[in-house]
Enzyme design. Structure first.
Site, PDB file in Angstrom:
ATOM      1  N   ASP A   1       0.777  -1.245   0.000  1.00 54.93           N
ATOM      2  CA  ASP A   1       0.000   0.000   0.000  1.00 54.93           C
ATOM      3  C   ASP A   1       0.809   1.297   0.000  1.00 54.93           C
ATOM      4  O   ASP A   1       0.232   2.371  -0.118  1.00 54.93           O
ATOM      5  CB  ASP A   1      -0.945  -0.021   1.203  1.00 54.93           C
ATOM      6  CG  ASP A   1      -2.023   1.051   1.151  1.00 54.93           C
ATOM      7  OD1 ASP A   1      -2.380   1.469   0.035  1.00 54.93           O
ATOM      8  OD2 ASP A   1      -2.505   1.453   2.206  1.00 54.93           O
TER       9      ASP A   1
ATOM     10  N   CYS B   1     -26.100  -5.402  -9.195  1.00 56.94           N
ATOM     11  CA  CYS B   1     -25.986  -4.913  -7.815  1.00 56.94           C
ATOM     12  C   CYS B   1     -25.288  -3.553  -7.775  1.00 56.94           C
ATOM     13  O   CYS B   1     -24.282  -3.337  -8.449  1.00 56.94           O
ATOM     14  CB  CYS B   1     -25.207  -5.922  -6.975  1.00 56.94           C
ATOM     15  SG  CYS B   1     -24.946  -5.384  -5.265  1.00 56.94           S
TER      16      CYS B   1
ATOM     17  N   CYS C   1     -23.081  -0.957  -2.930  1.00 50.80           N
ATOM     18  CA  CYS C   1     -21.968  -0.135  -2.461  1.00 50.80           C
ATOM     19  C   CYS C   1     -22.140   1.315  -2.874  1.00 50.80           C
ATOM     20  O   CYS C   1     -21.720   2.234  -2.163  1.00 50.80           O
ATOM     21  CB  CYS C   1     -20.645  -0.698  -2.986  1.00 50.80           C
ATOM     22  SG  CYS C   1     -20.492  -0.703  -4.793  1.00 50.80           S
TER      23      CYS C   1
ATOM     24  N   CYS D   1     -23.106   4.779  -0.021  1.00 49.94           N
ATOM     25  CA  CYS D   1     -22.032   5.763   0.194  1.00 49.94           C
ATOM     26  C   CYS D   1     -22.619   7.088   0.657  1.00 49.94           C
ATOM     27  O   CYS D   1     -23.418   7.708  -0.051  1.00 49.94           O
ATOM     28  CB  CYS D   1     -21.230   5.957  -1.088  1.00 49.94           C
ATOM     29  SG  CYS D   1     -19.885   7.160  -0.896  1.00 49.94           S
TER      30      CYS D   1
END
Length: 218
Positions: A136, A193, A196, A200
């Site tokens: 990361d 779908c 998400c 938000c």
């Protein structure tokens, strides 16, 4: 030779499980051109906001062999941080603060990198290969590589979705000079779908599969 490569990958996967990784896959040392094109379009539209480091080394993010020309394979790994309790349990209690699940334990950079280093050290010893580990903080396109390695697919929220582990995966990468047998890439299973996107709170998704970092509170 192929049998030897497969045997090494199988042993490596077993070792990865012993280090706490629940997802494992091998990607080639070079991504398809589409990955770099998507990244560049996202940057051109300014959707990275103030994350200037995303554009400063975009060429290295676009492909592993730009960051490290010797790389032949990328081992992608996922460590689950799925919570034991319902993360939405306090969603309707405005007076209670909530901490994101990924930030509730030890710093994942330390946890994942420690496991990666041990695993990479084992691979270097067994295969006599060069290795580099990333979590990361380097110019690595982890999510595109994870999809290429078969860990899952990049969902409409842009994060990796696994059939077995959902979106609860910390990703880590081992770049290696060893030529390992690559996995089959993950296929998109989002279908119609859009959960998400609908949940938000800041409408950070201008379109499916795109995130506007300027709106994202994470």
């Amino acid at each position: 030779m192929k049998r030897d490569k497969t045997n090494l990958v199988n042993r490596l996967q077993d070792r990865a499980k012993s280090e706490g990784f629940v997802a494992f896959g091998v990607a080639p040392g070079r991504l398809a051109p589409e990955a770099g094109a998507r990244l560049q379009q996202w940057l051109n539209e300014g959707l990275h906001g103030s994350m200037l480091w995303m554009e400063s080394r975009a060429d290295q993010r676009a492909n592993p062999d730009v960051l490290w020309p010797e790389v032949k394979s990328v081992i992608m790994l996922g460590m689950s941080y799925a919570p034991p309790q319902d993360p939405m349990a306090l969603a309707d209690q405005d007076a209670r603060a909530r901490i994101s699940v990924y930030a509730q334990g030890r710093d994942y950079h330390d946890v994942v990198k420690g496991a990666l280093k041990r695993l990479a050290g084992w691979l270097a010893h067994e295969a006599g290969a060069g290795v580099k580990v990333f979590v990361d903080t380097a110019p690595v396109t982890e999510k595109a590589l994870a999809q290429s390695a078969g860990l899952g697919w990049q969902g409409k929220h842009s994060n990796v979705v696994s059939r077995e582990h959902g979106s609860w995966l910390f990703l880590g990468a081992i770049y290696t000079t060893a030529e390992l047998e690559p996995a089959s890439p993950g296929g998109d299973n989002c279908g119609s779908c859009r959960a998400c996107q609908d949940i938000c709170p800041t409408n950070a998704f201008p379109a499916p599969y795109r995130v506007d970092a300027r709106r994202c509170i994470s």
